[in-house]
Design a protein around this motif. Structure first.
Motif, PDB file in Angstrom:
ATOM      1  N   TYR A  37      43.842  64.634  37.938  1.00 28.61           N
ATOM      2  CA  TYR A  37      43.369  63.259  37.813  1.00 28.61           C
ATOM      3  C   TYR A  37      43.040  62.739  39.214  1.00 28.61           C
ATOM      4  O   TYR A  37      43.831  62.881  40.140  1.00 28.61           O
ATOM      5  N   ALA A  38      41.871  62.133  39.348  1.00 31.34           N
ATOM      6  CA  ALA A  38      41.512  61.430  40.579  1.00 31.34           C
ATOM      7  C   ALA A  38      41.845  59.959  40.391  1.00 31.34           C
ATOM      8  O   ALA A  38      41.382  59.328  39.437  1.00 31.34           O
ATOM      9  N   ALA A  39      42.656  59.420  41.281  1.00 35.15           N
ATOM     10  CA  ALA A  39      43.022  58.000  41.202  1.00 35.15           C
ATOM     11  C   ALA A  39      41.866  57.177  41.761  1.00 35.15           C
ATOM     12  O   ALA A  39      41.581  57.215  42.959  1.00 35.15           O
ATOM     13  N   ALA A  40      41.175  56.451  40.883  1.00 36.78           N
ATOM     14  CA  ALA A  40      39.914  55.807  41.236  1.00 36.78           C
ATOM     15  C   ALA A  40      40.123  54.384  41.754  1.00 36.78           C
ATOM     16  O   ALA A  40      41.049  53.677  41.351  1.00 36.78           O
ATOM     17  N   HIS A  41      39.203  53.970  42.651  1.00 40.73           N
ATOM     18  CA  HIS A  41      39.229  52.609  43.185  1.00 40.73           C
ATOM     19  C   HIS A  41      38.363  51.697  42.320  1.00 40.73           C
ATOM     20  O   HIS A  41      37.719  52.141  41.353  1.00 40.73           O
ATOM     21  N   VAL A  42      38.360  50.416  42.634  1.00 40.09           N
ATOM     22  CA  VAL A  42      37.528  49.451  41.926  1.00 40.09           C
ATOM     23  C   VAL A  42      36.508  48.854  42.888  1.00 40.09           C
ATOM     24  O   VAL A  42      36.744  48.781  44.094  1.00 40.09           O
ATOM     25  N   ILE A  43      35.377  48.426  42.335  1.00 38.94           N
ATOM     26  CA  ILE A  43      34.263  47.911  43.129  1.00 38.94           C
ATOM     27  C   ILE A  43      34.045  46.449  42.777  1.00 38.94           C
ATOM     28  O   ILE A  43      33.816  46.120  41.606  1.00 38.94           O
ATOM     29  N   PRO A  44      34.126  45.550  43.755  1.00 37.37           N
ATOM     30  CA  PRO A  44      33.993  44.123  43.444  1.00 37.37           C
ATOM     31  C   PRO A  44      32.537  43.678  43.358  1.00 37.37           C
ATOM     32  O   PRO A  44      31.620  44.369  43.829  1.00 37.37           O
ATOM     33  N   THR A  83      45.553  53.070  43.920  1.00 37.13           N
ATOM     34  CA  THR A  83      44.211  53.218  44.472  1.00 37.13           C
ATOM     35  C   THR A  83      43.297  52.090  44.010  1.00 37.13           C
ATOM     36  O   THR A  83      42.399  51.664  44.732  1.00 37.13           O
ATOM     37  N   ALA A  84      43.509  51.601  42.805  1.00 35.67           N
ATOM     38  CA  ALA A  84      42.735  50.484  42.271  1.00 35.67           C
ATOM     39  C   ALA A  84      43.270  49.133  42.762  1.00 35.67           C
ATOM     40  O   ALA A  84      42.882  48.094  42.237  1.00 35.67           O
ATOM     41  N   GLN A  85      44.130  49.186  43.777  1.00 34.89           N
ATOM     42  CA  GLN A  85      44.664  47.996  44.449  1.00 34.89           C
ATOM     43  C   GLN A  85      45.648  47.201  43.598  1.00 34.89           C
ATOM     44  O   GLN A  85      45.748  45.985  43.721  1.00 34.89           O
ATOM     45  N   ARG A  86      46.407  47.899  42.754  1.00 39.01           N
ATOM     46  CA  ARG A  86      47.511  47.231  42.071  1.00 39.01           C
ATOM     47  C   ARG A  86      48.498  46.747  43.120  1.00 39.01           C
ATOM     48  O   ARG A  86      48.940  47.491  43.994  1.00 39.01           O
ATOM     49  N   GLY A  87      48.825  45.481  43.069  1.00 34.70           N
ATOM     50  CA  GLY A  87      49.741  44.894  44.041  1.00 34.70           C
ATOM     51  C   GLY A  87      49.108  44.600  45.377  1.00 34.70           C
ATOM     52  O   GLY A  87      49.769  44.104  46.285  1.00 34.70           O
ATOM     53  N   MET A  88      47.808  44.892  45.530  1.00 32.29           N
ATOM     54  CA  MET A  88      47.096  44.639  46.785  1.00 32.29           C
ATOM     55  C   MET A  88      45.700  44.084  46.493  1.00 32.29           C
ATOM     56  O   MET A  88      44.714  44.507  47.071  1.00 32.29           O
ATOM     57  N   GLY A  89      45.618  43.144  45.559  1.00 29.92           N
ATOM     58  CA  GLY A  89      44.359  42.471  45.291  1.00 29.92           C
ATOM     59  C   GLY A  89      43.893  42.491  43.856  1.00 29.92           C
ATOM     60  O   GLY A  89      43.112  41.630  43.450  1.00 29.92           O
ATOM     61  N   LEU A  90      44.320  43.476  43.056  1.00 30.40           N
ATOM     62  CA  LEU A  90      43.907  43.539  41.658  1.00 30.40           C
ATOM     63  C   LEU A  90      44.982  42.879  40.797  1.00 30.40           C
ATOM     64  O   LEU A  90      46.075  43.415  40.639  1.00 30.40           O
ATOM     65  N   ASP A  91      44.675  41.720  40.253  1.00 31.27           N
ATOM     66  CA  ASP A  91      45.646  40.973  39.449  1.00 31.27           C
ATOM     67  C   ASP A  91      45.709  41.541  38.030  1.00 31.27           C
ATOM     68  O   ASP A  91      44.859  42.328  37.614  1.00 31.27           O
ATOM     69  N   TRP A  92      46.721  41.102  37.283  1.00 33.65           N
ATOM     70  CA  TRP A  92      46.943  41.643  35.947  1.00 33.65           C
ATOM     71  C   TRP A  92      45.803  41.301  34.997  1.00 33.65           C
ATOM     72  O   TRP A  92      45.432  42.101  34.134  1.00 33.65           O
TER      73      TRP A  92
END
Length: 402
Positions: A37-44, A83-92
């Motif tokens: 599995y590749a832990a993917a980031h998110v794009i704003p 990697t998707a910024q859980r706890g560092m910008g990506l809210d629930w």
């Protein structure tokens, strides 16, 4: 040959000439020898208010397209993770949408029966992190009330993932680390959750280099004692554990833990420094992979895994080794800013319109650090269009004063 001016080690500048593009073949059949599995980031959204504390607004088309890119190379996607910024910008709120949308996209891939993913399920294609980040740590009660709040938060997130279709990853919880009084509290929460889930999950152990708030996880700062608790939980619930994802950046610890796991429980390496030898194995055991670095090196990672499937272990190891310096650089201290390097490479490769991240995290690395990322990516053959990458890099350096 494309060239540009980059920072030099002495504080000046120098000319850097890019090598030619490397061709990385997509698999003609699903990958079998290793599960990855590749832990993917998110794009704003480019025009969103991507500042610290602002609600996350994602470019859903680009974010989902990146996941399809990973699937096209035969890799699974680990989503809604650090990697998707859980706890560092990506809210629930945004995380819920991410989980649901990724589940829908994975189902479309299953239905398409593409060569790299034919015969796979949604759970094969995507695993999502269930945590407790909807809780406010400052108002979290102590003792049993706090443990109950943690349990309910996990349940809420597990339900969202289960309904969407992906496999559940039980992420390490800052809230649990805060309220747990010792190993028994961890065992109580995790054992309850494992007995409640209807399908096996992945357990996640994240070290303090990735998140300092997780100090003392599993009830002890002593890694050996924590490992004993962790192993006890797994052995008591082996039928509910698909595997464990360990991110301590300690290869010897992982090798010992891997050998001690019950039969059928996988070790998904989260070691972004030592993944080549851990995936390669020691002759008796090997690690599977759930890695942030795979989101940056996915074409090379896929070809390496294709070589394992073909019985060419030496070639597979050679390819993984060729990416090691890039991985060590992207994940260098402070390690929790590695996401910036993942997003930077995505931008260089034309997978997102701008070099931005939710929460303003694109400022998490220096210009010199990112310039080195560019060079190492080129040397590893991971700039898919060197001319485009050089054009974007040149503009970035110019606006940065170089």
């Amino acid at each position: 040959m494309t060239s540009l001016i980059v920072p030099s080690h002495d504080g000046g500048t120098r000319e850097y000439r890019l090598q030619g593009a490397t061709t990385w073949a997509r698999p003609a059949a699903p990958l079998k020898a290793r599960r990855a599995y590749a832990a993917a980031h998110v794009i704003p959204e480019v025009l969103a208010d991507n500042t610290p504390g602002a609600p996350a607004r994602l470019d859903w088309d680009a974010t989902m397209a990146y996941r399809h890119e990973l699937w096209s190379y035969g890799l699974g996607v680990a989503d809604a993770m650090d990697t998707a910024q859980r706890g560092m910008g990506l809210d629930w709120a945004a995380t819920q949408q991410l989980i649901k949308r990724t589940g829908v996209e994975a189902a479309s891939v299953v239905a398409a029966n593409n060569a790299a993913t034919v015969g796979t399920s949604v759970r094969d294609l995507v695993s999502c992190g269930a945590g407790t980040d909807q809780l406010d740590l400052d108002s979290l009660p102590a003792g049993e009330a706090g443990l109950k709040a943690v349990l309910e938060a996990y349940r809420e997130q597990i339900a969202v993932i289960t309904e969407a279709g992906p496999k559940v990853i039980l992420m390490a919880s800052r809230a649990l680390a805060k309220v747990a009084g010792g190993p028994d509290d961890y065992l109580k929460v995790y054992s309850t959750l494992l007995q409640e889930v209807d399908k096996p999950v992945i357990l996640h152990w994240l070290g303090t280099m990735f998140d300092p708030a997780l100090a003392g996880y599993w009830g002890s700062d002593d890694v050996a004692a924590a490992t004993e608790t962790f192993l006890g939980l797994i052995k008591d619930n082996a039928d509910k554990v698909d595997g464990v994802k360990v991110s301590l950046l300690d290869a010897s610890h992982e090798v010992a833990l891997r050998a001690a796991l019950p039969e059928g429980v996988r070790l998904y390496t989260g070691d972004d420094f030592n993944y080549p030898e851990l995936i390669d194995g020691d002759g008796s055991h090997h690690s599977d992979a759930l890695l942030g670095i795979f989101a940056a090196i996915y074409p090379a990672a896929s070809v390496a895994l294709q070589n394992y499937d073909a019985g060419n272990a030496a070639k597979a190891r050679e390819i993984l080794d060729s990416t090691r310096e890039l991985g060590k650089h992207i994940f260098s201290a402070p390690t929790f800013y590695y996401k910036t390097g993942i997003a930077f490479m995505s931008w260089l490769n034309g997978k997102q319109p701008g070099f931005q991240m939710v929460g303003g995290l694109h400022s998490g690395r220096s210009v010199c650090h990112l310039a080195k990322t560019f060079e190492l990516a080129d040397q590893a053959g991971l700039l898919q269009d060197p001319a485009l990458a050089a054009f974007r890099m040149s503009g970035f350096l110019q606006t940065s004063g170089i």
